[in-house]
Structure formats: C-alpha cells, structure tokens
Design a protein around this motif. Structure first.
Motif, PDB file in Angstrom:
ATOM      1  N   VAL A 112     -38.024  20.487  -9.174  1.00 61.06           N
ATOM      2  CA  VAL A 112     -38.137  21.031 -10.313  1.00 61.06           C
ATOM      3  C   VAL A 112     -39.431  21.027 -10.968  1.00 61.06           C
ATOM      4  O   VAL A 112     -39.801  22.241 -11.840  1.00 61.06           O
ATOM      5  CB  VAL A 112     -37.050  20.366 -11.218  1.00 61.06           C
ATOM      6  N   ALA A 113     -40.167  19.708 -11.030  1.00 61.71           N
ATOM      7  CA  ALA A 113     -41.442  19.471 -11.584  1.00 61.71           C
ATOM      8  C   ALA A 113     -42.486  20.896 -11.255  1.00 61.71           C
ATOM      9  O   ALA A 113     -43.336  21.360 -11.606  1.00 61.71           O
ATOM     10  CB  ALA A 113     -42.074  18.311 -11.338  1.00 61.71           C
ATOM     11  N   LEU A 114     -42.365  20.961  -9.833  1.00 59.47           N
ATOM     12  CA  LEU A 114     -43.258  21.923  -9.149  1.00 59.47           C
ATOM     13  C   LEU A 114     -43.032  23.481  -9.717  1.00 59.47           C
ATOM     14  O   LEU A 114     -43.827  24.199  -9.904  1.00 59.47           O
ATOM     15  CB  LEU A 114     -43.119  21.877  -7.708  1.00 59.47           C
ATOM     16  N   MET A 115     -41.523  24.008  -9.567  1.00 56.92           N
ATOM     17  CA  MET A 115     -41.331  25.264 -10.374  1.00 56.92           C
ATOM     18  C   MET A 115     -41.755  25.236 -11.690  1.00 56.92           C
ATOM     19  O   MET A 115     -42.160  26.267 -12.091  1.00 56.92           O
ATOM     20  CB  MET A 115     -39.847  25.382 -10.127  1.00 56.92           C
ATOM     21  N   CYS A 116     -41.564  24.230 -12.571  1.00 58.93           N
ATOM     22  CA  CYS A 116     -42.241  24.347 -13.955  1.00 58.93           C
ATOM     23  C   CYS A 116     -43.431  24.456 -14.162  1.00 58.93           C
ATOM     24  O   CYS A 116     -43.783  25.456 -14.896  1.00 58.93           O
ATOM     25  CB  CYS A 116     -41.530  22.947 -14.523  1.00 58.93           C
ATOM     26  N   GLY A 117     -44.184  24.070 -13.045  1.00 60.19           N
ATOM     27  CA  GLY A 117     -45.721  24.038 -13.163  1.00 60.19           C
ATOM     28  C   GLY A 117     -46.163  25.610 -12.786  1.00 60.19           C
ATOM     29  O   GLY A 117     -46.801  26.237 -13.435  1.00 60.19           O
ATOM     30  N   ALA A 118     -45.460  26.200 -11.852  1.00 58.09           N
ATOM     31  CA  ALA A 118     -45.688  27.527 -11.231  1.00 58.09           C
ATOM     32  C   ALA A 118     -45.188  28.535 -12.325  1.00 58.09           C
ATOM     33  O   ALA A 118     -45.830  29.474 -12.354  1.00 58.09           O
ATOM     34  CB  ALA A 118     -45.021  27.594 -10.007  1.00 58.09           C
ATOM     35  N   LEU A 119     -44.077  28.330 -13.001  1.00 58.96           N
ATOM     36  CA  LEU A 119     -43.528  29.416 -13.783  1.00 58.96           C
ATOM     37  C   LEU A 119     -43.938  29.190 -15.470  1.00 58.96           C
ATOM     38  O   LEU A 119     -43.558  29.975 -16.127  1.00 58.96           O
ATOM     39  CB  LEU A 119     -41.921  29.289 -13.652  1.00 58.96           C
ATOM     40  N   ASP A 120     -44.496  28.081 -15.557  1.00 54.55           N
ATOM     41  CA  ASP A 120     -45.131  27.846 -17.047  1.00 54.55           C
ATOM     42  C   ASP A 120     -43.975  27.536 -17.919  1.00 54.55           C
ATOM     43  O   ASP A 120     -43.991  28.176 -19.089  1.00 54.55           O
ATOM     44  CB  ASP A 120     -46.177  28.930 -17.455  1.00 54.55           C
ATOM     45  N   VAL A 121     -43.046  26.740 -17.480  1.00 54.31           N
ATOM     46  CA  VAL A 121     -42.075  26.178 -18.565  1.00 54.31           C
ATOM     47  C   VAL A 121     -41.891  24.797 -18.581  1.00 54.31           C
ATOM     48  O   VAL A 121     -42.559  24.120 -17.662  1.00 54.31           O
ATOM     49  CB  VAL A 121     -40.700  26.738 -17.860  1.00 54.31           C
ATOM     50  N   SER A 122     -41.250  24.314 -19.388  1.00 59.47           N
ATOM     51  CA  SER A 122     -41.270  22.838 -19.546  1.00 59.47           C
ATOM     52  C   SER A 122     -39.941  22.257 -18.874  1.00 59.47           C
ATOM     53  O   SER A 122     -38.903  22.837 -18.819  1.00 59.47           O
ATOM     54  CB  SER A 122     -41.200  22.155 -20.843  1.00 59.47           C
ATOM     55  N   ARG A 123     -40.031  20.783 -18.436  1.00 63.82           N
ATOM     56  CA  ARG A 123     -38.786  20.346 -17.519  1.00 63.82           C
ATOM     57  C   ARG A 123     -37.783  20.117 -18.776  1.00 63.82           C
ATOM     58  O   ARG A 123     -36.684  20.144 -18.334  1.00 63.82           O
ATOM     59  CB  ARG A 123     -39.339  19.123 -16.936  1.00 63.82           C
ATOM     60  N   SER A 124     -38.252  19.600 -19.847  1.00 64.15           N
ATOM     61  CA  SER A 124     -37.121  19.374 -20.974  1.00 64.15           C
ATOM     62  C   SER A 124     -36.500  20.456 -21.418  1.00 64.15           C
ATOM     63  O   SER A 124     -35.254  20.387 -21.599  1.00 64.15           O
ATOM     64  CB  SER A 124     -37.784  18.760 -22.058  1.00 64.15           C
ATOM     65  N   GLY A 125     -37.215  21.570 -21.436  1.00 61.73           N
ATOM     66  CA  GLY A 125     -36.505  22.963 -21.708  1.00 61.73           C
ATOM     67  C   GLY A 125     -35.493  23.383 -20.714  1.00 61.73           C
ATOM     68  O   GLY A 125     -34.543  23.866 -21.128  1.00 61.73           O
ATOM     69  N   PHE A 126     -36.125  23.140 -19.432  1.00 57.40           N
ATOM     70  CA  PHE A 126     -34.885  23.456 -18.394  1.00 57.40           C
ATOM     71  C   PHE A 126     -33.730  22.685 -18.421  1.00 57.40           C
ATOM     72  O   PHE A 126     -32.353  23.307 -18.334  1.00 57.40           O
ATOM     73  CB  PHE A 126     -35.474  23.327 -17.012  1.00 57.40           C
ATOM     74  N   TYR A 127     -33.998  21.271 -18.305  1.00 59.45           N
ATOM     75  CA  TYR A 127     -32.522  20.393 -18.247  1.00 59.45           C
ATOM     76  C   TYR A 127     -31.801  20.738 -19.814  1.00 59.45           C
ATOM     77  O   TYR A 127     -30.318  20.756 -19.824  1.00 59.45           O
ATOM     78  CB  TYR A 127     -33.094  18.986 -18.459  1.00 59.45           C
ATOM     79  N   ALA A 128     -32.369  21.013 -20.786  1.00 56.69           N
ATOM     80  CA  ALA A 128     -31.485  21.482 -21.996  1.00 56.69           C
ATOM     81  C   ALA A 128     -30.919  22.849 -21.921  1.00 56.69           C
ATOM     82  O   ALA A 128     -29.752  22.945 -22.130  1.00 56.69           O
ATOM     83  CB  ALA A 128     -32.525  21.458 -23.272  1.00 56.69           C
ATOM     84  N   TRP A 129     -31.570  23.703 -21.209  1.00 51.86           N
ATOM     85  CA  TRP A 129     -30.900  24.818 -20.846  1.00 51.86           C
ATOM     86  C   TRP A 129     -29.602  24.710 -19.808  1.00 51.86           C
ATOM     87  O   TRP A 129     -28.575  25.373 -20.083  1.00 51.86           O
ATOM     88  CB  TRP A 129     -31.957  25.877 -20.069  1.00 51.86           C
ATOM     89  N   LEU A 130     -29.677  23.818 -18.952  1.00 50.53           N
ATOM     90  CA  LEU A 130     -28.498  23.479 -18.038  1.00 50.53           C
ATOM     91  C   LEU A 130     -27.211  23.189 -18.832  1.00 50.53           C
ATOM     92  O   LEU A 130     -26.210  23.647 -18.274  1.00 50.53           O
ATOM     93  CB  LEU A 130     -28.868  22.411 -17.126  1.00 50.53           C
ATOM     94  N   VAL A 131     -27.349  22.443 -19.940  1.00 54.11           N
ATOM     95  CA  VAL A 131     -26.287  22.023 -20.818  1.00 54.11           C
ATOM     96  C   VAL A 131     -25.823  23.048 -21.879  1.00 54.11           C
ATOM     97  O   VAL A 131     -24.750  22.949 -22.522  1.00 54.11           O
ATOM     98  CB  VAL A 131     -26.356  20.459 -21.116  1.00 54.11           C
ATOM     99  N   ARG A 132     -26.662  23.846 -22.018  1.00 54.48           N
ATOM    100  CA  ARG A 132     -26.401  24.709 -23.143  1.00 54.48           C
ATOM    101  C   ARG A 132     -25.354  25.793 -22.946  1.00 54.48           C
ATOM    102  O   ARG A 132     -25.349  26.604 -21.655  1.00 54.48           O
ATOM    103  CB  ARG A 132     -27.737  25.659 -23.474  1.00 54.48           C
ATOM    104  N   PRO A 133     -24.293  26.035 -23.659  1.00 49.07           N
ATOM    105  CA  PRO A 133     -23.354  27.040 -23.309  1.00 49.07           C
ATOM    106  C   PRO A 133     -23.998  28.402 -23.292  1.00 49.07           C
ATOM    107  O   PRO A 133     -25.015  29.006 -23.773  1.00 49.07           O
ATOM    108  CB  PRO A 133     -22.346  27.213 -24.521  1.00 49.07           C
ATOM    109  N   PRO A 134     -23.554  29.298 -22.309  1.00 44.98           N
ATOM    110  CA  PRO A 134     -24.230  30.797 -22.114  1.00 44.98           C
ATOM    111  C   PRO A 134     -24.152  31.608 -23.366  1.00 44.98           C
ATOM    112  O   PRO A 134     -23.106  31.547 -24.185  1.00 44.98           O
ATOM    113  CB  PRO A 134     -23.287  31.215 -21.003  1.00 44.98           C
ATOM    114  N   SER A 135     -24.971  32.471 -23.530  1.00 43.64           N
ATOM    115  CA  SER A 135     -24.924  33.445 -24.606  1.00 43.64           C
ATOM    116  C   SER A 135     -24.153  34.592 -24.514  1.00 43.64           C
ATOM    117  O   SER A 135     -23.627  34.566 -23.329  1.00 43.64           O
ATOM    118  CB  SER A 135     -26.507  33.813 -24.960  1.00 43.64           C
ATOM    119  N   GLN A 136     -23.811  35.507 -25.446  1.00 47.23           N
ATOM    120  CA  GLN A 136     -22.945  36.438 -25.301  1.00 47.23           C
ATOM    121  C   GLN A 136     -23.439  37.576 -24.344  1.00 47.23           C
ATOM    122  O   GLN A 136     -22.809  38.212 -23.546  1.00 47.23           O
ATOM    123  CB  GLN A 136     -22.674  37.052 -26.634  1.00 47.23           C
ATOM    124  N   ARG A 137     -24.975  37.521 -24.327  1.00 42.41           N
ATOM    125  CA  ARG A 137     -25.530  38.436 -23.344  1.00 42.41           C
ATOM    126  C   ARG A 137     -25.378  38.061 -21.988  1.00 42.41           C
ATOM    127  O   ARG A 137     -25.152  38.932 -20.908  1.00 42.41           O
ATOM    128  CB  ARG A 137     -26.954  38.687 -23.752  1.00 42.41           C
TER     129      ARG A 137
END
Length: 382
Positions: A112-137
C-alpha cells in the motif's frame, strides 16, 4: 540404448501452468502430456523455488533473459512502481476515489505504501476511504457497470463505448459518453479490434531442396515424415507466431514454439522440441514451405547436424503441405477464431492447451479412424 527425452523450458513452464493456474491434477496433467508424474512434480517444485532461473535451456540462459533477471534484482522497487503506473494508466488524472479503488483491488499484489507514493495519495486517506460508506454516485456507477457489461457481452464483445452508451440511453438511464468509457475501462472491456493484414514475408524465396515428400502424406511408422509450418495469432499486444511440427504417421504435433518475432529461431525451437521428444529419430524427412525461416542457413545447418533430409513445397503450392495447413485450420476454427486475446501470454496458454491437452490426447481425427493421435500411436505400437 534408450535416449533420454528432453523438454524445452517453454514446454516445462506451460506444463506447470496447467497445474498451478488451471487446477489440473498433477496425475491427469502428466497423462495428458505423456510425461512421468514425478517429473511434473519436480518441475512444479523447481518453479516455486526459483521462478526466475528455473529450467535454463542447455544450462545457459539467453543473454537478454540474464540481463532481465539482473535488472529485476537490482531494481525491484522501481519495477513495481512502473508496473503500478502501467496497470493504472491514466489514474494520475482521476480523482482519489478512482485511485483508492485501484489500490483496494491491487493491495494483495503491491504494498500500500508503494502505491500511495506512486499515485500521490496518503495512506491515512486510503484507510479512511476503506471504511467510508459509498456515495450515491458510486452506487449508481455499480448499477451502470452491470448494464454496461451486459451490453458489451450481448454484442459478442464487439461494441465500443459509443454503442454501449446508446444501449444505456435506450434503457432510460441518464449518463454521459465519457462515463461509459470510464466504466468500460475499469472493467477492462475492450471492443474487438479491426482485423489487420498478415505480416508480409519479404525474404527471398528460392527453393534449395526438392519436394521429396511429393504429397505422400501417409507414413508406415512414427518419425519417418514430419511436416512443419508456422502461423500468426493476433493479440492486443501484437502478433504471436506459432510454429509446429507434425508427424504424418499419427498426425501428432511433436514439436511447437511460440514467439513474438518471426525468425529462424522460432522454427528451429519447434524442430528441436520434436527431436527431443521423439528421441533423436534417424532416417527422417522434414517437409516445409520455402519460407525464409526454413531456407535460412541457421535452420539448414540444424537439419544437417541432426541428419534430417530436407523437403520443400513448390513455390505457391499450398497443397504440397496440406496436412500442416489442415492442422492450423482446425486449431483456428475450433479454438482461436472464438477468442479475443488481450495478451500474448493468454494466446500462448490457449495454444498450449489446445495442442497438449486436447488435440494430441483427445481430439478424434478422421484420418486415423476417429481416434486421437496419442491413442493411435499407443494402439499401433502396443
């Protein structure tokens, strides 16, 4: 004295894939491939222990393969980052939801850390996204994705994004063309490409051997008359060239080779596989067309070294090698024509499966009284 059978690295790798990727039992695969069960077990074990260096041909890896192996060791991290960006082509322009979805799908492959660096996103944001309910879109996209796939599959995988989009609109659903394009891309739904013309053989085509076979396509015993040719298979990565050697006695494919380039090495590898598998036969006739690969000094020298008599079709006379043409026609009609290959590896696996687990051991051949080539040999030589 019994000559020990030899197998190419290509044959061993595809044999192991039958067990590890296709789920075929080792005992069944060994029977289908006509090899000892313990030999196949050893191949599986060797590949699992060291996939990069397993099964070196003749004890030596090709220079380019050795260089690739060296680079893999020295640049493992860079190669993974490159693969991430290659797999997620276009993700840098997408929003974080698309990037996080890609990461969730592939976190079992790359850290995950390697993908975060390659795609320029944060690890904490990814793990928060995992537990966030999906949006209507996101929920709407899931529903749309189902209809997009149904439209694509319903067209026998021929529709591009624009035709799929009109199917969606006809269902009364509201969405844009670019949204359909993105949903198709995320599901790897790609329309069948327009068929391209076959590559042109620009080599000199001068006959260097008589037509010794003279359309006598029957043999009194195995390893007396072999015919050979190669064909082309289109994939999304480009052409895959398949060479094969057929024993006219049983119509069995005794040697084959697949490469991304059309060289004399392609047909030489197919011949050497046949020689190894059939135990260095003597008084053998090898027949082919006058293609530049077969008339090359490399291949002709190989025939001389093996003591094999060379026979060649007359220029422009495809019937002089009709037995080989018939095999390729059957393979394309029964297997290739019904498939769209996204990679050369996928096509290689399908050709291997057709030859070694269907055509040779199971396919009933009209010339042989409707038994398979392997059954015919076993019956005649019993």
């Amino acid at each position: 004295m019994v000559t020990r059978r030899q197998f190419s690295r290509e044959f061993k790798l595809e044999s192991v894939k039958l067990v590890t990727e296709r789920g075929v039992a080792i005992a069944q695969a060994a029977r289908d491939l006509d090899i000892n069960e313990n030999v196949l077990r050893r191949w599986v074990r060797e590949l699992a222990q060291d996939a990069q260096h397993a099964f070196p041909d003749g004890g030596n890896m090709k220079p380019e393969l050795a260089e690739i192996a060296r680079l893999k060791k020295e640049n493992a991290k860079l190669r993974m980052e490159r693969d991430i960006l290659k797999k997620g082509r276009g993700l840098l322009r997408e929003g974080v939801d698309v990037k996080f979805g890609f990461m969730a799908k592939h976190r079992g492959i790359w850290p995950v850390a390697l993908m975060c660096g390659a795609l320029d996103v944060s690890r904490s944001g990814f793990y928060a996204w995992l537990v966030r309910p999906p949006s209507q879109r996101s929920l709407n996209n899931q529903i749309l994705s189902i209809h997009v796939r149904q439209s694509f599959v319903g067209s026998d995988r021929t529709y591009g994004a624009r035709r799929v989009w009109h199917d969606i609109l006809e269902l009364g659903m509201s969405c844009g063309l670019h949204r359909v394009e993105r949903l198709m891309r995320e599901q790897a739904l790609r329309a069948r490409p327009r068929r391209r013309g076959l590559p042109i053989d620009r080599g000199q085509r001068s006959a260097i051997a008589d037509n010794v076979l003279d359309r006598q396509f029957q043999a009194e015993g195995p390893n007396q008359k072999w015919v050979a040719d190669f064909t082309y298979i289109w994939t999304a990565e480009g052409w895959l060239y398949v060479a094969a050697v057929l024993d006219l006695y049983s119509r069995r494919i005794v040697g084959w080779s697949m490469q991304a380039s059309m060289t004399s090495q392609l047909v030489a590898d197919a011949l050497m596989m046949a020689v190894w598998r059939r135990g260095n036969p003597v008084e053998l006739l090898h027949h082919s067309d006058q293609g530049s690969q077969y008339t090359s000094e490399h291949f002709q020298q190989l025939l001389r070294e093996q003591g094999i008599t060379c026979s060649m079709s007359r220029a422009g006379e495809v019937w002089d090698n009709s037995a080989m043409e018939s095999f390729f026609s059957s393979m394309k009609t029964e297997r290739i024509a019904r498939k769209v290959y996204r990679t050369r590896s996928q096509a290689r696996a399908d050709v291997f499966d057709y030859i070694e687990t269907f055509y040779n051991p199971r396919r009933r051949h009209s010339t042989l009284g409707y038994v398979s080539p392997v059954q015919f040999e076993e019956t005649q030589l019993a």
